[in-house]
Design a protein around this motif. Structure first.
Motif, PDB file in Angstrom:
ATOM      1  N   THR A  36      37.231  39.230  55.614  1.00 22.12           N
ATOM      2  CA  THR A  36      36.360  39.759  56.722  1.00 22.12           C
ATOM      3  C   THR A  36      35.051  39.453  56.412  1.00 22.12           C
ATOM      4  O   THR A  36      34.527  39.715  55.275  1.00 22.12           O
ATOM      5  N   LEU A  37      34.183  38.709  57.107  1.00 21.16           N
ATOM      6  CA  LEU A  37      33.079  38.342  57.172  1.00 21.16           C
ATOM      7  C   LEU A  37      31.978  39.342  58.254  1.00 21.16           C
ATOM      8  O   LEU A  37      32.220  39.271  59.188  1.00 21.16           O
ATOM      9  N   ILE A  38      31.096  39.660  57.646  1.00 22.25           N
ATOM     10  CA  ILE A  38      30.153  40.840  58.376  1.00 22.25           C
ATOM     11  C   ILE A  38      28.723  40.228  58.308  1.00 22.25           C
ATOM     12  O   ILE A  38      27.967  40.030  57.222  1.00 22.25           O
ATOM     13  N   PHE A  39      27.974  39.821  59.378  1.00 19.40           N
ATOM     14  CA  PHE A  39      26.716  39.310  59.429  1.00 19.40           C
ATOM     15  C   PHE A  39      26.007  40.407  60.052  1.00 19.40           C
ATOM     16  O   PHE A  39      26.357  40.793  61.439  1.00 19.40           O
ATOM     17  N   ALA A  40      24.629  40.785  59.809  1.00 21.28           N
ATOM     18  CA  ALA A  40      23.831  41.616  60.504  1.00 21.28           C
ATOM     19  C   ALA A  40      22.317  41.085  60.386  1.00 21.28           C
ATOM     20  O   ALA A  40      22.012  40.849  59.364  1.00 21.28           O
ATOM     21  N   THR A  41      21.596  41.600  61.439  1.00 28.28           N
ATOM     22  CA  THR A  41      20.347  41.338  61.433  1.00 28.28           C
ATOM     23  C   THR A  41      19.481  42.513  60.963  1.00 28.28           C
ATOM     24  O   THR A  41      19.886  43.458  60.502  1.00 28.28           O
ATOM     25  N   GLN A  56      40.223  48.339  61.326  1.00 29.96           N
ATOM     26  CA  GLN A  56      40.073  48.262  62.846  1.00 29.96           C
ATOM     27  C   GLN A  56      39.994  46.715  63.353  1.00 29.96           C
ATOM     28  O   GLN A  56      39.862  46.036  62.312  1.00 29.96           O
ATOM     29  N   THR A  57      39.824  46.451  64.598  1.00 28.98           N
ATOM     30  CA  THR A  57      39.570  45.053  64.924  1.00 28.98           C
ATOM     31  C   THR A  57      38.184  44.678  64.590  1.00 28.98           C
ATOM     32  O   THR A  57      37.463  45.689  64.602  1.00 28.98           O
ATOM     33  N   PRO A  58      37.914  43.474  64.689  1.00 31.90           N
ATOM     34  CA  PRO A  58      36.484  43.034  64.152  1.00 31.90           C
ATOM     35  C   PRO A  58      35.450  43.634  65.422  1.00 31.90           C
ATOM     36  O   PRO A  58      34.492  44.166  64.820  1.00 31.90           O
ATOM     37  N   ASP A  59      35.956  43.454  66.485  1.00 35.46           N
ATOM     38  CA  ASP A  59      35.222  44.121  67.613  1.00 35.46           C
ATOM     39  C   ASP A  59      34.798  45.682  67.482  1.00 35.46           C
ATOM     40  O   ASP A  59      33.831  45.895  67.510  1.00 35.46           O
ATOM     41  N   ARG A  60      35.863  46.472  67.083  1.00 39.17           N
ATOM     42  CA  ARG A  60      35.523  47.645  67.024  1.00 39.17           C
ATOM     43  C   ARG A  60      34.636  48.243  65.582  1.00 39.17           C
ATOM     44  O   ARG A  60      33.801  49.012  65.820  1.00 39.17           O
ATOM     45  N   THR A  61      34.976  47.424  64.838  1.00 33.73           N
ATOM     46  CA  THR A  61      33.845  47.356  63.356  1.00 33.73           C
ATOM     47  C   THR A  61      32.441  47.006  63.720  1.00 33.73           C
ATOM     48  O   THR A  61      31.565  47.854  63.315  1.00 33.73           O
ATOM     49  N   ALA A  62      32.447  46.102  64.325  1.00 30.39           N
ATOM     50  CA  ALA A  62      30.997  45.554  64.715  1.00 30.39           C
ATOM     51  C   ALA A  62      30.426  46.866  65.644  1.00 30.39           C
ATOM     52  O   ALA A  62      29.159  46.921  65.498  1.00 30.39           O
ATOM     53  N   GLN A  63      31.036  47.267  66.624  1.00 31.55           N
ATOM     54  CA  GLN A  63      30.643  48.353  67.482  1.00 31.55           C
ATOM     55  C   GLN A  63      30.413  49.656  66.666  1.00 31.55           C
ATOM     56  O   GLN A  63      29.116  50.284  67.003  1.00 31.55           O
ATOM     57  N   ASP A  64      31.153  50.017  65.742  1.00 33.58           N
ATOM     58  CA  ASP A  64      30.747  51.137  64.836  1.00 33.58           C
ATOM     59  C   ASP A  64      29.631  50.778  63.884  1.00 33.58           C
ATOM     60  O   ASP A  64      28.771  51.777  63.731  1.00 33.58           O
ATOM     61  N   ILE A  65      29.216  49.490  63.384  1.00 35.73           N
ATOM     62  CA  ILE A  65      28.208  49.407  62.548  1.00 35.73           C
ATOM     63  C   ILE A  65      26.867  49.578  63.220  1.00 35.73           C
ATOM     64  O   ILE A  65      25.859  50.054  63.053  1.00 35.73           O
ATOM     65  N   LEU A  66      26.943  48.932  64.683  1.00 34.21           N
ATOM     66  CA  LEU A  66      25.809  49.130  65.535  1.00 34.21           C
ATOM     67  C   LEU A  66      25.595  50.659  65.943  1.00 34.21           C
ATOM     68  O   LEU A  66      24.485  50.897  65.834  1.00 34.21           O
ATOM     69  N   ALA A  67      26.486  51.337  66.245  1.00 35.09           N
ATOM     70  CA  ALA A  67      26.391  52.908  66.474  1.00 35.09           C
ATOM     71  C   ALA A  67      25.726  53.480  65.534  1.00 35.09           C
ATOM     72  O   ALA A  67      25.030  54.510  65.533  1.00 35.09           O
ATOM     73  N   THR A  73      14.280  50.619  66.443  1.00 31.77           N
ATOM     74  CA  THR A  73      12.928  50.131  66.450  1.00 31.77           C
ATOM     75  C   THR A  73      13.104  48.638  66.586  1.00 31.77           C
ATOM     76  O   THR A  73      11.717  47.941  66.546  1.00 31.77           O
ATOM     77  N   ASP A  74      14.107  47.882  66.348  1.00 33.66           N
ATOM     78  CA  ASP A  74      14.029  46.253  66.363  1.00 33.66           C
ATOM     79  C   ASP A  74      15.536  46.169  67.093  1.00 33.66           C
ATOM     80  O   ASP A  74      16.229  46.766  67.325  1.00 33.66           O
ATOM     81  N   ASP A  75      15.454  44.715  67.628  1.00 34.04           N
ATOM     82  CA  ASP A  75      16.764  44.288  68.254  1.00 34.04           C
ATOM     83  C   ASP A  75      17.862  44.171  66.915  1.00 34.04           C
ATOM     84  O   ASP A  75      17.458  43.957  65.562  1.00 34.04           O
ATOM     85  N   ALA A  76      18.839  44.339  67.331  1.00 32.62           N
ATOM     86  CA  ALA A  76      19.960  44.365  66.285  1.00 32.62           C
ATOM     87  C   ALA A  76      21.329  43.469  66.830  1.00 32.62           C
ATOM     88  O   ALA A  76      21.714  43.506  67.993  1.00 32.62           O
ATOM     89  N   LEU A  77      21.756  42.846  65.740  1.00 32.15           N
ATOM     90  CA  LEU A  77      22.942  42.187  66.169  1.00 32.15           C
ATOM     91  C   LEU A  77      24.051  42.277  64.892  1.00 32.15           C
ATOM     92  O   LEU A  77      23.614  42.129  63.675  1.00 32.15           O
ATOM     93  N   VAL A  78      25.395  42.323  65.256  1.00 34.73           N
ATOM     94  CA  VAL A  78      26.287  42.712  64.112  1.00 34.73           C
ATOM     95  C   VAL A  78      27.360  41.418  64.489  1.00 34.73           C
ATOM     96  O   VAL A  78      27.947  41.452  65.859  1.00 34.73           O
ATOM     97  N   LEU A  79      27.995  40.768  63.686  1.00 35.53           N
ATOM     98  CA  LEU A  79      28.934  39.585  63.774  1.00 35.53           C
ATOM     99  C   LEU A  79      29.977  40.013  62.770  1.00 35.53           C
ATOM    100  O   LEU A  79      29.737  40.122  61.747  1.00 35.53           O
ATOM    101  N   VAL A  80      31.298  40.368  63.279  1.00 35.44           N
ATOM    102  CA  VAL A  80      32.404  40.713  62.346  1.00 35.44           C
ATOM    103  C   VAL A  80      33.312  39.823  62.756  1.00 35.44           C
ATOM    104  O   VAL A  80      33.721  39.558  63.950  1.00 35.44           O
ATOM    105  N   ALA A  81      33.915  38.762  61.673  1.00 33.13           N
ATOM    106  CA  ALA A  81      35.066  37.894  62.047  1.00 33.13           C
ATOM    107  C   ALA A  81      35.817  37.939  60.775  1.00 33.13           C
ATOM    108  O   ALA A  81      35.538  38.301  59.481  1.00 33.13           O
ATOM    109  N   THR A  82      37.343  37.634  61.222  1.00 32.54           N
ATOM    110  CA  THR A  82      38.361  37.627  60.252  1.00 32.54           C
ATOM    111  C   THR A  82      38.637  36.148  60.032  1.00 32.54           C
ATOM    112  O   THR A  82      38.983  35.638  60.929  1.00 32.54           O
TER     113      THR A  82
END
Length: 88
Positions: A36-41, A56-67, A73-82
């Motif tokens: 699993t690869l996780i990229f975050a800004t 969890q699914t990659p989508d759910r993992t990304a949503q949890d990390i964002l939450a 205070t900044d834009d945020a992006l998380v990409l999770v891929a298997t």
């Protein structure tokens, strides 16, 4: 959690594209099928990976990390891929 899991990190470079471009450095990591690869800004708190559940699914993992990890205070992006591996 699987005790055989290995964690590797890439270093974040500060800078704003178009304003102050940071020095770019290539990094190479070996990736195996089912990794699993996780990229975050930089809009995500450092240490966000603590408590990440990969069951969890990659989508759910990304949503949890964002939450949990968004600075707000900044834009945020998380990409999770298997990684599934190469096509034969």
């Amino acid at each position: 959690a699987d005790g055989n899991r290995k964690k590797e990190s890439l270093v974040l470079s500060a800078g704003v594209v178009g304003v102050r471009l940071p020095l770019l450095r290539a990094a190479v990591l070996q990736v195996a099928p089912r990794d699993t690869l996780i990229f975050a800004t930089d809009g995500i708190r450092p240490g966000f990976e603590e408590g990440v559940t990969l069951s969890q699914t990659p989508d759910r993992t990304a949503q949890d990390i964002l939450a949990r990890g968004s600075l707000g205070t900044d834009d945020a992006l998380v990409l999770v891929a298997t990684y599934r591996g190469r096509s034969q």
